[in-house]
Motif scaffolding. Sequence first.
Motif, PDB file in Angstrom:
ATOM      1  N   SER A 214       1.041  -1.233   0.106  1.00  0.00           N
ATOM      2  CA  SER A 214      -0.140  -0.187  -0.051  1.00  0.00           C
ATOM      3  C   SER A 214       0.909   1.180   0.014  1.00  0.00           C
ATOM      4  O   SER A 214       1.576   1.912   0.973  1.00  0.00           O
ATOM      5  CB  SER A 214      -0.781   0.024   1.269  1.00  0.00           C
ATOM      6  N   TRP A 215       1.161   1.773  -1.255  1.00  0.00           N
ATOM      7  CA  TRP A 215       2.098   2.834  -1.141  1.00  0.00           C
ATOM      8  C   TRP A 215       1.594   4.036  -0.879  1.00  0.00           C
ATOM      9  O   TRP A 215       2.431   4.964  -0.149  1.00  0.00           O
ATOM     10  CB  TRP A 215       2.557   3.002  -2.943  1.00  0.00           C
ATOM     11  N   ALA A 216       0.198   4.240  -0.848  1.00  0.00           N
ATOM     12  CA  ALA A 216      -0.207   5.680  -0.216  1.00  0.00           C
ATOM     13  C   ALA A 216      -0.051   5.380   1.303  1.00  0.00           C
ATOM     14  O   ALA A 216       0.408   6.693   2.071  1.00  0.00           O
ATOM     15  CB  ALA A 216      -1.849   5.868  -0.430  1.00  0.00           C
ATOM     16  N   PHE A 217      -0.090   4.524   2.073  1.00  0.00           N
ATOM     17  CA  PHE A 217       0.002   4.334   3.310  1.00  0.00           C
ATOM     18  C   PHE A 217       1.232   4.366   3.786  1.00  0.00           C
ATOM     19  O   PHE A 217       1.730   5.072   4.878  1.00  0.00           O
ATOM     20  CB  PHE A 217      -0.799   2.985   3.665  1.00  0.00           C
ATOM     21  N   ALA A 218       2.235   3.805   3.076  1.00  0.00           N
ATOM     22  CA  ALA A 218       3.643   3.888   3.167  1.00  0.00           C
ATOM     23  C   ALA A 218       4.042   5.427   3.237  1.00  0.00           C
ATOM     24  O   ALA A 218       4.843   5.709   4.131  1.00  0.00           O
ATOM     25  CB  ALA A 218       4.247   2.983   2.135  1.00  0.00           C
ATOM     26  N   ALA A 219       3.412   6.154   2.252  1.00  0.00           N
ATOM     27  CA  ALA A 219       4.162   7.438   1.878  1.00  0.00           C
ATOM     28  C   ALA A 219       3.738   8.163   3.282  1.00  0.00           C
ATOM     29  O   ALA A 219       4.529   9.168   3.772  1.00  0.00           O
ATOM     30  CB  ALA A 219       3.347   8.078   0.667  1.00  0.00           C
ATOM     31  N   ALA A 220       2.367   8.136   3.811  1.00  0.00           N
ATOM     32  CA  ALA A 220       1.712   8.880   4.949  1.00  0.00           C
ATOM     33  C   ALA A 220       2.565   8.739   5.967  1.00  0.00           C
ATOM     34  O   ALA A 220       2.937   9.570   6.807  1.00  0.00           O
ATOM     35  CB  ALA A 220       0.413   8.568   4.998  1.00  0.00           C
ATOM     36  N   LEU A 221       2.936   7.186   6.366  1.00  0.00           N
ATOM     37  CA  LEU A 221       3.569   7.085   7.560  1.00  0.00           C
ATOM     38  C   LEU A 221       5.346   7.564   7.263  1.00  0.00           C
ATOM     39  O   LEU A 221       5.918   8.247   8.403  1.00  0.00           O
ATOM     40  CB  LEU A 221       3.984   5.377   7.548  1.00  0.00           C
ATOM     41  N   LEU A 222       5.740   7.674   6.092  1.00  0.00           N
ATOM     42  CA  LEU A 222       7.191   8.147   5.834  1.00  0.00           C
ATOM     43  C   LEU A 222       7.150   9.634   6.169  1.00  0.00           C
ATOM     44  O   LEU A 222       8.037  10.166   7.038  1.00  0.00           O
ATOM     45  CB  LEU A 222       7.275   7.904   4.325  1.00  0.00           C
ATOM     46  N   VAL A 223       6.300  10.327   5.717  1.00  0.00           N
ATOM     47  CA  VAL A 223       5.819  11.900   5.880  1.00  0.00           C
ATOM     48  C   VAL A 223       6.220  12.053   7.304  1.00  0.00           C
ATOM     49  O   VAL A 223       6.760  12.850   8.039  1.00  0.00           O
ATOM     50  CB  VAL A 223       4.918  12.364   5.370  1.00  0.00           C
ATOM     51  N   GLY A 224       5.393  11.565   8.259  1.00  0.00           N
ATOM     52  CA  GLY A 224       5.142  11.919   9.697  1.00  0.00           C
ATOM     53  C   GLY A 224       6.650  11.412  10.282  1.00  0.00           C
ATOM     54  O   GLY A 224       6.832  11.971  11.381  1.00  0.00           O
ATOM     55  N   GLY A 225       6.908  10.319   9.853  1.00  0.00           N
ATOM     56  CA  GLY A 225       8.391   9.843  10.422  1.00  0.00           C
ATOM     57  C   GLY A 225       9.583  10.604  10.146  1.00  0.00           C
ATOM     58  O   GLY A 225      10.151  10.803  11.237  1.00  0.00           O
ATOM     59  N   VAL A 226       9.544  11.087   8.998  1.00  0.00           N
ATOM     60  CA  VAL A 226      10.724  12.084   8.694  1.00  0.00           C
ATOM     61  C   VAL A 226      10.517  13.247   9.682  1.00  0.00           C
ATOM     62  O   VAL A 226      11.907  13.793  10.041  1.00  0.00           O
ATOM     63  CB  VAL A 226      10.632  12.169   7.315  1.00  0.00           C
ATOM     64  N   LEU A 227       9.420  13.726   9.772  1.00  0.00           N
ATOM     65  CA  LEU A 227       9.359  15.067  10.685  1.00  0.00           C
ATOM     66  C   LEU A 227       9.862  14.815  12.067  1.00  0.00           C
ATOM     67  O   LEU A 227      10.305  15.470  12.725  1.00  0.00           O
ATOM     68  CB  LEU A 227       7.950  15.607  10.448  1.00  0.00           C
ATOM     69  N   ALA A 228       9.524  13.647  12.508  1.00  0.00           N
ATOM     70  CA  ALA A 228       9.751  13.237  13.870  1.00  0.00           C
ATOM     71  C   ALA A 228      11.296  13.051  14.214  1.00  0.00           C
ATOM     72  O   ALA A 228      11.738  12.914  15.476  1.00  0.00           O
ATOM     73  CB  ALA A 228       8.785  12.271  14.364  1.00  0.00           C
TER      74      ALA A 228
END
Length: 313
Positions: A214-228
């Motif tokens: 699920s590329w959309a779910f992976a991308a959403a998790l990625l954005v939040g994780g990179v910021l944190a």
Amino acid sequence: MRSIDLLLQNWTVMPKLVLLALVGFAAQLVDGSLGMGYGVTSSTLLLAAGLGPAAASAAIHVSEIGTSLVSGAAHQALGNVDWRTVGILAAPGFVGAFVGATLLANADTGTARIVVAVILLVLGAYVTWRFLVPQRLHFEGRISARLLAPLGLVAGLVDAVGGGGWGPVGTTTMLSSGRLEPRKVVGSVNAAEFVVAVGASLGFLLALGTQGVSWAFAAALLVGGVLAAPVAAVVVRYLPARVLGVTAGGLIVLTNLTTLAEVAGVEPVTTGLLAAVTVTMWVLWVSWAVKLDQAERSGGGHRPGDLVAARLD
């Protein structure tokens, strides 16, 4: 009409992606600070959203390629990484994660989940006890390669199979050794996780194909994780070692107690009460660790109640 349907579909998907980004932020903040929690937190939500275990773990590990890279760089910039440890952990971790991803796509892993939860519960209790004992802590010497290599293999395997486990297995075991100070344990585990995430992602792509992610779910998790990630690295750099150790140990105990209760079929109300009691004890443990740290910083003695947190080299 088709464009309207597409718009409505995107409208229902967007809130879920925003929520996943927030979860990714929170999960990486915990993971980058305590060396564990990203996979466990994210997989819980993805499974609740209807993804299968393999698809959930695949999305998590694809996102971790980015989050772990940023997290490792941030920890290195703040001096939280021991590269000898990373070098020994990473390659076996890659192999374990690749094999685990392949197994998850083709096998039942219920028994392994129970065994791992029991082991981690015992280790978590030991880590918590070790950092609560009122005596000066010393972090000297190096963790042997004979421990790190098989640890990387097992932690990588558990991580891919469970959607999370690299941190709980790796961080807990290294903290219990008493060799490496907690901030460097956390930083090294986060730095090595990049290689592990690549290994797991390759395994899932080969086993499931690109349609299985699920590329959309992976991308959403990625954005939040990179910021944190950078925020978490700063927290680790300045949080007292004893407080960090007790906080990590409490998280391990809480997570695996609830896992075992769920597997045993305990009623949700009883599980909730168990979790509430554990959280209460966890808060008391952290408060005691803070008092020990304050006692040392103010020049306290070596009596119980006067003794202190570990020194940070």
